[in-house]
Motif scaffolding. Structure first.
Motif, PDB file in Angstrom:
ATOM      1  N   VAL A 239      27.270  32.619  43.861  1.00 47.09           N
ATOM      2  CA  VAL A 239      28.187  33.748  44.063  1.00 47.09           C
ATOM      3  C   VAL A 239      29.324  33.354  45.006  1.00 47.09           C
ATOM      4  CG1 VAL A 239      28.371  36.049  45.069  1.00 47.09           C
ATOM      5  CG2 VAL A 239      26.474  35.515  43.558  1.00 47.09           C
ATOM      6  N   ALA A 240      28.984  32.615  46.090  1.00 52.16           N
ATOM      7  CA  ALA A 240      30.020  32.172  47.022  1.00 52.16           C
ATOM      8  C   ALA A 240      31.019  31.238  46.335  1.00 52.16           C
ATOM      9  CB  ALA A 240      29.374  31.475  48.219  1.00 52.16           C
ATOM     10  N   LEU A 241      30.497  30.326  45.499  1.00 50.65           N
ATOM     11  CA  LEU A 241      31.378  29.420  44.770  1.00 50.65           C
ATOM     12  C   LEU A 241      32.264  30.180  43.796  1.00 50.65           C
ATOM     13  CD1 LEU A 241      32.232  26.537  44.095  1.00 50.65           C
ATOM     14  CD2 LEU A 241      30.341  26.422  42.458  1.00 50.65           C
ATOM     15  N   ALA A 242      31.667  31.167  43.098  1.00 51.06           N
ATOM     16  CA  ALA A 242      32.458  31.975  42.158  1.00 51.06           C
ATOM     17  C   ALA A 242      33.530  32.771  42.893  1.00 51.06           C
ATOM     18  CB  ALA A 242      31.533  32.916  41.385  1.00 51.06           C
ATOM     19  N   ALA A 243      33.203  33.279  44.102  1.00 48.01           N
ATOM     20  CA  ALA A 243      34.191  34.033  44.878  1.00 48.01           C
ATOM     21  C   ALA A 243      35.359  33.121  45.295  1.00 48.01           C
ATOM     22  CB  ALA A 243      33.530  34.642  46.106  1.00 48.01           C
ATOM     23  N   LYS A 244      35.043  31.869  45.692  1.00 49.43           N
ATOM     24  CA  LYS A 244      36.105  30.933  46.053  1.00 49.43           C
ATOM     25  C   LYS A 244      37.002  30.621  44.861  1.00 49.43           C
ATOM     26  CE  LYS A 244      33.578  28.635  49.800  1.00 49.43           C
ATOM     27  NZ  LYS A 244      32.996  27.349  50.276  1.00 49.43           N
ATOM     28  N   ILE A 245      36.368  30.416  43.711  1.00 47.63           N
ATOM     29  CA  ILE A 245      37.153  30.123  42.506  1.00 47.63           C
ATOM     30  C   ILE A 245      38.032  31.308  42.139  1.00 47.63           C
ATOM     31  CG2 ILE A 245      36.976  29.622  40.040  1.00 47.63           C
ATOM     32  CD1 ILE A 245      34.435  28.069  40.632  1.00 47.63           C
ATOM     33  N   ALA A 246      37.459  32.538  42.242  1.00 44.15           N
ATOM     34  CA  ALA A 246      38.232  33.738  41.916  1.00 44.15           C
ATOM     35  C   ALA A 246      39.401  33.907  42.882  1.00 44.15           C
ATOM     36  CB  ALA A 246      37.324  34.963  41.956  1.00 44.15           C
ATOM     37  N   ALA A 247      39.171  33.623  44.192  1.00 47.35           N
ATOM     38  CA  ALA A 247      40.252  33.742  45.176  1.00 47.35           C
ATOM     39  C   ALA A 247      41.369  32.739  44.881  1.00 47.35           C
ATOM     40  CB  ALA A 247      39.694  33.532  46.583  1.00 47.35           C
ATOM     41  N   LYS A 248      40.983  31.492  44.539  1.00 43.13           N
ATOM     42  CA  LYS A 248      41.990  30.488  44.196  1.00 43.13           C
ATOM     43  C   LYS A 248      42.759  30.885  42.933  1.00 43.13           C
ATOM     44  CE  LYS A 248      39.645  26.523  46.319  1.00 43.13           C
ATOM     45  NZ  LYS A 248      39.044  25.189  46.062  1.00 43.13           N
ATOM     46  N   ALA A 249      42.043  31.423  41.949  1.00 46.99           N
ATOM     47  CA  ALA A 249      42.704  31.849  40.711  1.00 46.99           C
ATOM     48  C   ALA A 249      43.679  32.995  40.978  1.00 46.99           C
ATOM     49  CB  ALA A 249      41.657  32.262  39.685  1.00 46.99           C
ATOM     50  N   SER A 250      43.257  33.959  41.822  1.00 49.53           N
ATOM     51  CA  SER A 250      44.132  35.081  42.148  1.00 49.53           C
ATOM     52  C   SER A 250      45.370  34.612  42.901  1.00 49.53           C
ATOM     53  CB  SER A 250      43.351  36.107  42.977  1.00 49.53           C
ATOM     54  OG  SER A 250      44.180  37.175  43.355  1.00 49.53           O
TER      55      SER A 250
END
Length: 353
Positions: A239-250
């Protein structure tokens, strides 16, 4: 007299209770032994690793050494060798007696592989689940496809029953039922699935079985809790990795939108009229009989609201370059007592094409 009857009844009741408790204890010990994996049972049994038996028709062969060396000995008649205490051995089923199939299942079926395999027997073999004994094991796991490759081994119930009866007539008790020629791990073992009674060879084996079974029962909740903890940690990291990826994508999307807007802003502004040019043109074209109190400049036109004493003259002036195509956007509101009329109109800036 009554006291004697009571004593007799009490004695008989005590005998029955002791018999029930003894049977319950034997059953519980057998269940504990069956719950122990075959590899552990092999280590607990003093002679099991050197005694294997196989059945060919009416003949029973046994070996006291490694069964792969081929040193098999034919047993004589059952009456000549039958013992009062069952002798533990490992039963080897002939490879021709076992039908093996490899199937592909969802990864969720790994936890209940034996139960799930029962639904595949009728599909991948010519038998019905009630006609065979079967075992299953996991061969490989594909985490990307979320599937597992499993192997099912089935053997007819009647054939296995006859083999067990044959070795039982010699006073032999199976502690494992393997498939001849099976070298994979974990090895196929039918005994835990058919629920055959296992008689411990010595009191030491019984104690070891009880100790190991108790350890398994006690440690199971802790192992389950630790496994859940590991799964929770893994899920938290994902979940933490997915949140980082989502933040970078945003962040990347925001930068891209900003770049696109900045790239398209200047050309759009250059294509349209400048506000100063529009104001200068309107100040030259609007006659003194009219005045504007609201002006909205757009890409290719201007919308204005105002008052005019001579609206036809205003429209005629706005039809001259650099403006074109003046048109009213709402009904004209006539003034009171011949006063100026209120108007709203749109005029294009340019040639009007």
């Amino acid at each position: 007299m009554m006291k004697q009857v009571v004593d007799i009844v009490g004695f008989e009741l005590g005998v029955r209770v002791c018999g029930v408790l003894s049977a319950a204890i034997r059953w519980w010990i057998n269940e504990l032994v069956q719950s122990i994996p075959s590899s552990i049972r092999l280590k607990l049994s003093a002679r099991h690793d050197k005694r294997y038996v196989r059945v060919h028709g009416e003949q029973v062969e046994i070996t006291d050494s490694n069964f792969r060396t081929g040193s098999w000995k034919l047993l004589p008649c059952p009456e000549d060798v039958r013992q009062s205490t069952p002798d533990p051995v490992a039963l080897l089923l002939p490879a021709a007696m076992v039908l093996r199939r490899v199937i592909e299942l969802p990864i969720a079926a790994k936890a209940t592989l034996h139960e799930t395999a029962s639904f595949q027997i009728g599909r991948v073999t010519p038998f019905k689940p009630g006609e065979v004994h079967y075992v299953a094991r996991t061969l490989a796991q594909d985490r990307l496809k979320k599937t597992i490759r499993a192997e099912i081994a089935v053997t007819p119930r009647e054939a296995l029953k006859r083999a067990l009866e044959s070795i039982s007539s010699y006073g032999l008790q199976p502690t494992a039922i393997f498939v001849e020629g099976d070298t994979s791990q974990p090895a196929f073992d039918y005994l835990p699935q058919i629920g055959a009674n296992v008689t411990p060879q010595t009191q030491s084996l019984t104690r070891w079985a009880i100790v190991v079974g108790a350890c398994l029962l006690i440690s199971a909740p802790f192992l389950a809790a630790f496994r859940l903890h590991l799964l929770a940690e893994k899920a938290r990291n994902q979940v933490a990795l997915a949140a980082k990826i989502a933040a970078k994508a945003s962040d990347s999307q925001t930068k891209l939108d900003t770049l696109i807007s900045s790239e398209s802003f200047l050309p759009d502004r250059l294509r349209g009229p400048h506000s100063l040019e529009v104001l200068d043109g309107l100040s030259r074209q609007i006659p003194d009989t009219s005045w504007v109190f609201r002006l909205e400049i757009r890409a290719d036109n201007a919308i204005m609201s105002g008052l005019s004493s001579d609206l036809p003259a205003l429209l005629q002036q706005l039809a001259r370059p650099p403006f074109s195509t003046p048109e009213l956007t709402s009904p004209v509101v006539q003034g009171i007592a011949g006063g100026p009329a209120r108007f709203e109109l749109r005029v294009r800036y340019g040639s009007g094409q």
